[in-house]
Scaffold this active site. Structure first.
Site, short mmCIF file in Angstrom:
data_model
loop_
_atom_site.label_atom_id
_atom_site.label_comp_id
_atom_site.label_asym_id
_atom_site.label_seq_id
_atom_site.Cartn_x
_atom_site.Cartn_y
_atom_site.Cartn_z
N ASP A 294 89.76 -2.59 8.62
CA ASP A 294 88.54 -2.34 9.38
C ASP A 294 87.41 -2.13 8.35
O ASP A 294 87.64 -2.12 7.13
CB ASP A 294 88.69 -1.16 10.33
CG ASP A 294 87.70 -1.27 11.49
OD1 ASP A 294 86.70 -1.98 11.37
OD2 ASP A 294 87.91 -0.62 12.53
C1 BGC Z 1 85.04 -1.52 14.16
C2 BGC Z 1 85.83 -2.77 14.35
C3 BGC Z 1 84.93 -3.97 14.22
C4 BGC Z 1 84.26 -3.92 12.85
C5 BGC Z 1 83.38 -5.11 12.56
C6 BGC Z 1 84.21 -1.55 12.88
O1 BGC Z 1 83.33 -0.49 12.81
O2 BGC Z 1 85.92 -0.42 14.15
O3 BGC Z 1 86.51 -2.75 15.58
O4 BGC Z 1 85.63 -5.15 14.41
O5 BGC Z 1 83.49 -2.76 12.77
O6 BGC Z 1 82.26 -5.11 13.31
#
Ligand code: BGC
Length: 760
Positions: A294
């Site tokens: 993530d």
């Molecule tokens: C979130 C993810 C997301 C990623 C990219 C993160 O803050 O937890 O679910 O895919 O950002 O945007």
């Protein structure tokens, strides 16, 4: 006759060979990918390999903090050297093409980029938020909705989505419940499968399919106390029986990527979790796609206190099976050193690169890196009529009727004076939810607009009270209005003059989602006061509740005759709600998550364990309960009404005893006894009465969405086999045990039409 037979057998042979050759072709293709990947890996320098494991954000104001050592200039330099494998948040054909051109034409090996994007509930044309879609229990519609999102995203140059989010959660304080399938692992698994298939279609190489990503692996939905980014401490029992099933279902549906998460799981951060990623996902489940971290979550091992610095974080994450680093800069800066110092084995790097390249091959990017870059398609697909119709259909299917006393709904189409009141009634922004990067603000159809299309009544709109929207750092946040009552008077006056009052209250779209945990789930701000004030002058209220999570609406449940759960329904919100209000669509949604009576009951869910003292056997105080509120929820999981009524009868099993390998057939008769045609989600629950580990009081093990005309009866059958009757023991092994089972069928998790059988 003979000739017909001959023709049939010739056709059969032709069919047989054509399928064989199709399968053969597919296998040959995979073989040739693997060979090509071998050849490519053989040519790559270590730094180029590490580059494939590097995912950069394309612009700053996206979804997370800007890394201190990151800037656009460095990113472009890295891109030119072939040190970037994928980008996120770059969208639009012109932009993706220009970056792809650099990757393909300027780098030494010309390896194409992946372009990732959070297609959470659509791209530009927005579907309902995922928890709302889940309330439809309509797997075909959910799949179609993901297809629409994939088609638009693919037309804008995207080839990879960071969806579906399939974290089971029992805690509505957690803002991200809006992104998931709710509290139940069975429903969650079916939805996971539908969404993966919707995004990826039948063939990943098609121009309108994109690689899906099952996230967040795993346990994120159990963040302690519903607080975002918090620690997760759960048992093997919960992990295997509740958290992992949707991920396994996604894997089995062919999902090509997984994302880990911001949480730790029983002491080990998800991004550096060997057990989750190597033992379970890539080991036991034999997943051959790749795992992305993530947003900078690998670095967070430092803040978790597990790694002393970035180098150690990179070491831990790569050896634990995180193949790609999202915007963390740790792989690109540290992995080469770690390999040269022999701390990370080159086979670990090769394996990660192979997985990433495999997905690129499957997407067809090596054949045509610009296949997603077609301006004409971009123009025709994004926001087109068919997509608007599809999201409208999905939105209507997502609505849940919670109460309809006095038969206020459906509204009469003529001769009525209707007052429309509430801060979310004339709202074209909040229905888009908080995941809407590719959509333009203020592009939802508001409920006011939707209701104006029905011209037979007079409609008077008053806001009553307001929400304030402010910006913090990058994102919109809601500042709740607790003082300004300016519009209250006019609202009360409008209600006085009306036959029926429609009130649109609830959470703003920016009050749920990532980083938006809440401890108070009552109607925010002055809305409760407004509701009570209006009720005093006119109790004929239809409450349309908007939220990204269950809310504690005890007073409304007690007093307001009609309540409709309207979530955030995306671009077509107003049309969907109006059509439901006016009875042009008969609601059939069912809650995918329990509504608590108060926050103190959380976590509250239908498939709880009976406990040693689950009922008050001895009529004293020593049993599992609260002294200030009853154990039952406000609304149970699976609950939802229709404008018509359904009656269940004749729950039947063929036998009383079955062997462990037999399939159990269950049938039930359902009749539409009301005055409208409608649809019902028929739900089947089991209770495994005695197990080697404690067992839930009920578990959903089947459901069917069945249309029934007025007065129509249908016999519906379910089948239960090993997959439904077994469970995971505390060693993570799936087992099925002999013993007594109960079966319940009905329209929600309180289903009480009951039968039983024994497994022997
Ligand atoms: C979130 C993810 C997301 C990623 C990219 C993160 O803050 O937890 O679910 O895919 O950002 O945007």
């Amino acid at each position: 006759m003979k000739t017909i037979k001959k023709i049939i057998s010739v056709c059969f042979i032709i069919l047989f060979f054509s399928t064989c050759s199709k399968e053969q072709k597919q296998e040959n293709k995979i073989d040739s990918y693997e060979n090509k990947i071998d050849n490519l890996i053989a040519k790559m320098t270590l730094q180029e390999k590490v580059g494939q494991m590097n995912l950069y954000n394309g612009f700053w104001d996206a979804t997370g903090p800007v890394p201190e050592d990151g800037n656009a200039k460095t990113k472009y330099e890295h891109l030119r050297k072939g040190w970037v494998g994928a980008m996120l948040n770059v969208r639009g054909v012109d932009k993706t093409r220009s970056l792809q051109k650099i990757a393909v034409e300027e780098t030494r090996l010309g390896i194409p980029l992946l372009f990732g994007f959070d297609v959470i509930h659509g791209f530009k044309t927005l579907s309902p938020i995922p928890i709302a879609e889940s309330a439809s229990w309509d797997l075909e519609a959910i799949k179609k909705s993901a297809r629409v999102g994939a088609t638009e995203a693919a037309a804008a140059g995207i080839n990879w989505t960071f969806a579906p989010m399939i974290d089971i959660s029992r805690d509505p304080r957690w803002g991200r419940v809006m992104e998931g399938g709710g509290e139940d692992p069975y429903l969650g698994s079916k939805i996971a499968e539908a969404r993966v298939k919707g995004f990826q279609g039948d063939n990943l190489a098609d121009v309108n399919t994109i690689a899906a990503c099952a996230k967040h692996f795993a346990g994120y939905g159990f963040s302690e106390a519903g607080k975002e980014y918090n620690t997760v401490d759960i048992s093997t029992n919960t992990l295997y029986n509740t958290v992992l099933p949707p991920f396994k279902a996604a894997k089995e549906a062919g999902v090509r990527t997984f994302m880990n998460g911001f949480n730790d799981l029983n002491g080990i951060p998800a991004s550096t979790n060997n057990f989750l990623q190597r033992d379970i996902l890539k080991g036991e489940w034999e997943f051959d796609g790749f795992v992305v971290s993530d947003w900078a979550s690998i670095n967070e091992a430092i803040f978790w206190g597990q790694a002393k610095d970035k180098k150690e974080a990179a070491y831990l994450a790569s050896t634990a099976g995180s193949d790609m680093d999202m915007e963390g800069y740790v792989y690109v800066n540290e992995l080469v050193k770690l390999v040269n110092e022999k701390k990370v084995d080159i086979t670990t790097i090769n394996d990660a690169v192979r997985r990433i390249l495999r997905v690129k091959f499957e997407l067809g990017l090596f054949e045509d890196p610009y296949k997603y870059c077609d301006e004409e398609r971009e123009k025709n697909e994004i926001g087109n009529k068919a997509h608007q119709e599809a999201v409208l259909d999905m939105a209507k299917k997502s609505v849940v009727l919670l109460k309809n006393e006095k038969q206020l709904l459906p509204l009469k189409k003529e001769g009525q004076k209707i007052a429309l009141i509430g801060p979310l009634a004339d709202d074209d922004n909040s229905p888009l939810g908080s995941w809407r990067l590719a959509s333009d603000d203020h592009t939802a159809i508001s409920i006011l607009e939707g209701m104006k299309a029905y011209k037979g009544n007079t409609l008077k709109y008053e806001k009553g009270v307001d929400f304030y929207i402010g910006k913090t750092a990058f994102v919109d946040e809601v500042k709740v209005n607790t003082t300004n009552k300016e519009g209250m008077k006019q609202a009360i006056q409008a209600a006085k003059n009306a036959d029926v009052v429609v009130m649109v209250l609830g959470e703003h779209g920016f009050q749920s989602g990532e980083g938006r945990s809440r401890t108070n789930l009552d109607l925010p701000g002055l809305q409760q006061e407004l509701l009570e004030a209006v009720y005093k002058v006119n109790p004929n209220i239809v409450l349309v509740l908007k939220a990204g999570r269950p809310l504690t609406i005890n007073w409304a449940k007690e007093n307001i005759p009609t309540i409709l759960m309207g979530w955030q329904l995306g671009t077509q919100t107003g049309n969907a709600i109006a059509q439901v209000l006016y009875g042009d669509y008969n609601p059939s949604g069912k809650l995918p998550m329990t509504f608590p009576r108060n926050v103190g009951q959380i976590p509250i869910y239908y498939n709880y364990k009976s406990t040693g003292r689950g009922s008050n056997r001895e009529n004293n105080v020593f049993w599992s309960h609260y002294s200030d509120v009853e154990n039952t929820p406000l609304y149970p999981f699976g609950y939802g009404l229709s404008y018509t009524k359904f009656e269940y009868k004749n729950l039947q099993l063929e036998k009383a005893t079955y062997s462990l390998n037999e399939t159990i057939k269950v049938s039930v008769d359902i009749t539409n006894t009301g005055n409208y045609d409608g649809k019902e989600v028929i739900q089947l629950y089991i209770r495994d009465k005695v197990g080697s580990t404690t067992r839930p009081v009920k578990e959903l093990k089947g459901f069917k969405l069945v249309p029934l005309k007025k007065s129509e009866t249908k016999t519906i059958t379910f089948q239960l086999a090993k997959a439904e009757l077994g469970f995971y023991n505390n060693q993570g092994k799936f087992i099925i045990e002999e013993g007594d089972f109960e079966i319940f069928v009905g329209g929600d998790s309180n289903a009480n039409l009951k039968s039983n059988f024994e497994l022997k």
